[in-house]
Write a protein that holds these residues in place. Structure first.
Motif, PDB file in Angstrom:
ATOM      1  N   ASP A 124       0.832  -1.201   0.000  1.00 39.10           N
ATOM      2  CA  ASP A 124       0.000   0.000   0.000  1.00 39.10           C
ATOM      3  C   ASP A 124       0.869   1.255   0.000  1.00 39.10           C
ATOM      4  OD1 ASP A 124      -2.630  -0.974  -0.010  1.00 39.10           O
ATOM      5  OD2 ASP A 124      -2.524  -1.474   2.120  1.00 39.10           O
ATOM      6  N   GLY A 125       0.386   2.275  -0.663  1.00 38.09           N
ATOM      7  CA  GLY A 125       1.094   3.549  -0.704  1.00 38.09           C
ATOM      8  C   GLY A 125       0.530   4.414  -1.815  1.00 38.09           C
ATOM      9  N   ILE A 126       1.053   5.621  -1.935  1.00 35.62           N
ATOM     10  CA  ILE A 126       0.570   6.558  -2.940  1.00 35.62           C
ATOM     11  C   ILE A 126       1.644   6.770  -4.013  1.00 35.62           C
ATOM     12  CG2 ILE A 126      -0.166   8.938  -3.382  1.00 35.62           C
ATOM     13  CD1 ILE A 126      -2.248   7.322  -1.939  1.00 35.62           C
ATOM     14  N   PHE A 127       1.252   6.606  -5.261  1.00 36.28           N
ATOM     15  CA  PHE A 127       2.126   6.908  -6.395  1.00 36.28           C
ATOM     16  C   PHE A 127       1.761   8.298  -6.913  1.00 36.28           C
ATOM     17  CE2 PHE A 127       2.462   2.356  -6.176  1.00 36.28           C
ATOM     18  CZ  PHE A 127       3.753   2.081  -6.601  1.00 36.28           C
ATOM     19  N   VAL A 128       2.731   9.204  -6.889  1.00 41.38           N
ATOM     20  CA  VAL A 128       2.496  10.581  -7.313  1.00 41.38           C
ATOM     21  C   VAL A 128       3.217  10.824  -8.634  1.00 41.38           C
ATOM     22  CG1 VAL A 128       2.757  13.022  -6.727  1.00 41.38           C
ATOM     23  CG2 VAL A 128       2.324  11.338  -4.926  1.00 41.38           C
ATOM     24  N   PRO A 129       2.500  11.247  -9.685  1.00 41.89           N
ATOM     25  CA  PRO A 129       3.161  11.506 -10.967  1.00 41.89           C
ATOM     26  C   PRO A 129       4.160  12.652 -10.851  1.00 41.89           C
ATOM     27  CG  PRO A 129       0.884  12.279 -11.012  1.00 41.89           C
ATOM     28  CD  PRO A 129       1.054  11.518  -9.740  1.00 41.89           C
ATOM     29  N   LEU A 130       5.309  12.491 -11.479  1.00 40.25           N
ATOM     30  CA  LEU A 130       6.344  13.519 -11.454  1.00 40.25           C
ATOM     31  C   LEU A 130       6.342  14.361 -12.717  1.00 40.25           C
ATOM     32  CD1 LEU A 130       9.312  11.458  -9.949  1.00 40.25           C
ATOM     33  CD2 LEU A 130       7.833  13.086  -8.776  1.00 40.25           C
ATOM     34  N   ASP A 131       5.721  13.859 -13.775  1.00 40.92           N
ATOM     35  CA  ASP A 131       5.714  14.571 -15.049  1.00 40.92           C
ATOM     36  C   ASP A 131       4.728  15.724 -15.016  1.00 40.92           C
ATOM     37  OD1 ASP A 131       7.528  12.685 -16.056  1.00 40.92           O
ATOM     38  OD2 ASP A 131       5.900  11.327 -16.597  1.00 40.92           O
ATOM     39  N   GLU A 132       4.992  16.750 -15.794  1.00 40.49           N
ATOM     40  CA  GLU A 132       4.088  17.890 -15.954  1.00 40.49           C
ATOM     41  C   GLU A 132       3.814  18.050 -17.447  1.00 40.49           C
ATOM     42  OE1 GLU A 132       5.608  21.352 -14.052  1.00 40.49           O
ATOM     43  OE2 GLU A 132       5.967  20.348 -12.142  1.00 40.49           O
ATOM     44  N   ASP A 133       2.940  17.199 -17.968  1.00 37.22           N
ATOM     45  CA  ASP A 133       2.689  17.188 -19.408  1.00 37.22           C
ATOM     46  C   ASP A 133       1.427  17.938 -19.808  1.00 37.22           C
ATOM     47  OD1 ASP A 133       0.777  15.521 -18.408  1.00 37.22           O
ATOM     48  OD2 ASP A 133       1.430  13.719 -19.465  1.00 37.22           O
ATOM     49  N   GLY A 134       0.794  18.614 -18.841  1.00 38.11           N
ATOM     50  CA  GLY A 134      -0.400  19.387 -19.162  1.00 38.11           C
ATOM     51  C   GLY A 134      -1.671  18.560 -19.254  1.00 38.11           C
ATOM     52  N   ALA A 135      -1.555  17.248 -19.084  1.00 38.17           N
ATOM     53  CA  ALA A 135      -2.737  16.381 -19.187  1.00 38.17           C
ATOM     54  C   ALA A 135      -3.090  15.742 -17.853  1.00 38.17           C
ATOM     55  CB  ALA A 135      -2.491  15.298 -20.241  1.00 38.17           C
ATOM     56  N   LEU A 136      -2.590  16.290 -16.760  1.00 47.76           N
ATOM     57  CA  LEU A 136      -2.866  15.727 -15.448  1.00 47.76           C
ATOM     58  C   LEU A 136      -4.290  16.063 -15.011  1.00 47.76           C
ATOM     59  CD1 LEU A 136       0.448  16.570 -13.557  1.00 47.76           C
ATOM     60  CD2 LEU A 136      -0.197  14.400 -14.605  1.00 47.76           C
ATOM     61  N   SER A 137      -4.912  15.132 -14.314  1.00 44.50           N
ATOM     62  CA  SER A 137      -6.251  15.364 -13.776  1.00 44.50           C
ATOM     63  C   SER A 137      -6.164  16.227 -12.523  1.00 44.50           C
ATOM     64  CB  SER A 137      -6.912  14.030 -13.432  1.00 44.50           C
ATOM     65  OG  SER A 137      -6.267  13.443 -12.310  1.00 44.50           O
ATOM     66  N   ALA A 138      -7.314  16.692 -12.056  1.00 43.45           N
ATOM     67  CA  ALA A 138      -7.347  17.491 -10.827  1.00 43.45           C
ATOM     68  C   ALA A 138      -6.776  16.706  -9.652  1.00 43.45           C
ATOM     69  CB  ALA A 138      -8.777  17.924 -10.533  1.00 43.45           C
ATOM     70  N   LEU A 139      -7.082  15.422  -9.580  1.00 38.94           N
ATOM     71  CA  LEU A 139      -6.571  14.594  -8.488  1.00 38.94           C
ATOM     72  C   LEU A 139      -5.053  14.500  -8.557  1.00 38.94           C
ATOM     73  CD1 LEU A 139      -6.886  12.642  -6.121  1.00 38.94           C
ATOM     74  CD2 LEU A 139      -7.270  10.807  -7.782  1.00 38.94           C
ATOM     75  N   GLU A 140      -4.497  14.290  -9.740  1.00 40.04           N
ATOM     76  CA  GLU A 140      -3.048  14.166  -9.883  1.00 40.04           C
ATOM     77  C   GLU A 140      -2.339  15.472  -9.528  1.00 40.04           C
ATOM     78  OE1 GLU A 140      -2.587  10.826 -13.395  1.00 40.04           O
ATOM     79  OE2 GLU A 140      -3.343  12.820 -13.930  1.00 40.04           O
ATOM     80  N   ILE A 141      -2.911  16.601  -9.932  1.00 39.39           N
ATOM     81  CA  ILE A 141      -2.335  17.903  -9.584  1.00 39.39           C
ATOM     82  C   ILE A 141      -2.374  18.103  -8.073  1.00 39.39           C
ATOM     83  CG2 ILE A 141      -2.661  20.402  -9.779  1.00 39.39           C
ATOM     84  CD1 ILE A 141      -3.691  19.917 -12.617  1.00 39.39           C
ATOM     85  N   LEU A 142      -3.475  17.686  -7.455  1.00 38.82           N
ATOM     86  CA  LEU A 142      -3.612  17.810  -6.001  1.00 38.82           C
ATOM     87  C   LEU A 142      -2.573  16.946  -5.286  1.00 38.82           C
ATOM     88  CD1 LEU A 142      -5.358  19.174  -3.852  1.00 38.82           C
ATOM     89  CD2 LEU A 142      -6.851  17.176  -3.896  1.00 38.82           C
TER      90      LEU A 142
END
Length: 316
Positions: A124-142
């Protein structure tokens, strides 16, 4: 004998991967979905070897985390069947849904899943995207805003998974706000006390009588300066003004869905591009800017950039 040999071989592979990960903890660990073990069935009666091994590794990793020892989760793949449900899968695999959803691009509880091949971590854990490709969802940005600042002072694992970069926060779970964004499947009406003055579809052009025109949204007649609310949680991706739509604002809701609000008299000062908004949050005031015959809100729902009938998503 064959089963024991297979399990020993897979265990050895796991140890090699673990050693490799420890030796290069500062570098992203590369994972490709097509190369990880595939779980073919979630039914215990089918006695899937990969499912049994996955269950064992989940328990081992959980014990390591609880004892404060170093953890290096491995990954398995599973193809979602038509009868599978997100929270039932999480229960069956003994892994929280927030541990594998973002990892697999599932950023809403109402995402379409049938036929999707997902990766399952053994911890268990949280995977946080590191890329900033302009297509991130609100949840990913949060997730990025809440956690990326911690990376400089901690040694979180980095992964490159099918070409996308993630940081892994072992043992963590969604915050209350993150969970609310994920579970928000409702669609709210953008204005109150309205009258439908023009529906989605073919109509006569109001500025060129007799000429047909396809209307891409729903016109909701309301008094000037009526409150306009976000119909669903998301990220503001556009704010502008032009001759046809007047003042307008657009919100991305993830999964290819966005909403569009036009003929506004005013956009809230804090409604900036990139801001995350909640369903029902005040974003603007209705008006009569642009080409109009009277004050109203022009409201659109778009899927992958194409306008669809908003009435399919709400009780208008």
């Amino acid at each position: 004998m064959q089963r024991k040999s297979a399990l020993k071989g897979l265990a050895l592979l796991g140890l090699l991967l673990l050693a490799s990960a420890k030796a290069a903890a500062s570098e992203p660990i590369s994972i490709q979905t097509e190369r990880v073990p595939l779980i073919k069935s979630t039914k215990r009666s089918d006695k899937d070897i990969m499912l049994k091994q996955f269950d064992d590794e989940v328990e081992q990793q959980r014990q390591l985390l609880a004892s404060g020892k170093e953890v290096f989760p491995s990954f398995y793949a599973y193809k979602i069947e038509s009868q599978d449900r997100l929270f039932a899968l999480a229960s069956r695999f003994c892994i929280r849904y927030d541990s594998f959803c973002v990892l697999n691009g599932i950023t809403s509880a109402d995402s379409f899943l049938k036929g999707k091949v997902i990766l399952l971590p053994t911890l268990d854990g949280i995977f946080v995207p590191l890329d900033e490709d302009g297509a991130l969802s609100a949840l990913e940005i949060l997730l990025q805003k809440n956690r990326l600042a911690l990376l400089e002072e901690t040694g979180h694992l980095r992964y490159n998974i099918d070409g996308k970069n993630f940081a892994f926060f072992p043992g963590e779970k969604f915050t209350t706000t993150e969970r609310a964004f994920f579970l928000d499947t409702s669609m709210q009406l953008p204005v109150k006390n309205y009258r439908i003055s023009s529906r989605y579809g073919q109509r006569e052009n109001p500025f060129d009588k007799g000429r047909p025109q396809f209307h891409k949204g729903v016109d909701m007649a309301v008094p000037e300066d009526s409150s306009v609310f976000a119909c669903k949680g998301g990220t503001i991706t556009g704010i502008g003004e032009n001759r046809a739509y007047g003042k307008w604002i657009q919100i991305d809701h993830g999964g290819g869905m966005s909403s569009f609000y036009a003929h506004l008299s005013l956009i809230q000062d804090d409604a900036k591009k990139g801001k995350i908004v909640r369903a029902g949050e005040l974003i603007a005031k209705s008006g009569s800017t642009g080409q109009v015959t009277g004050p109203h809100l022009h409201f659109e729902i778009r899927l992958n950039g194409n306008a669809v009938d908003p009435e399919a998503y709400g009780n208008f």
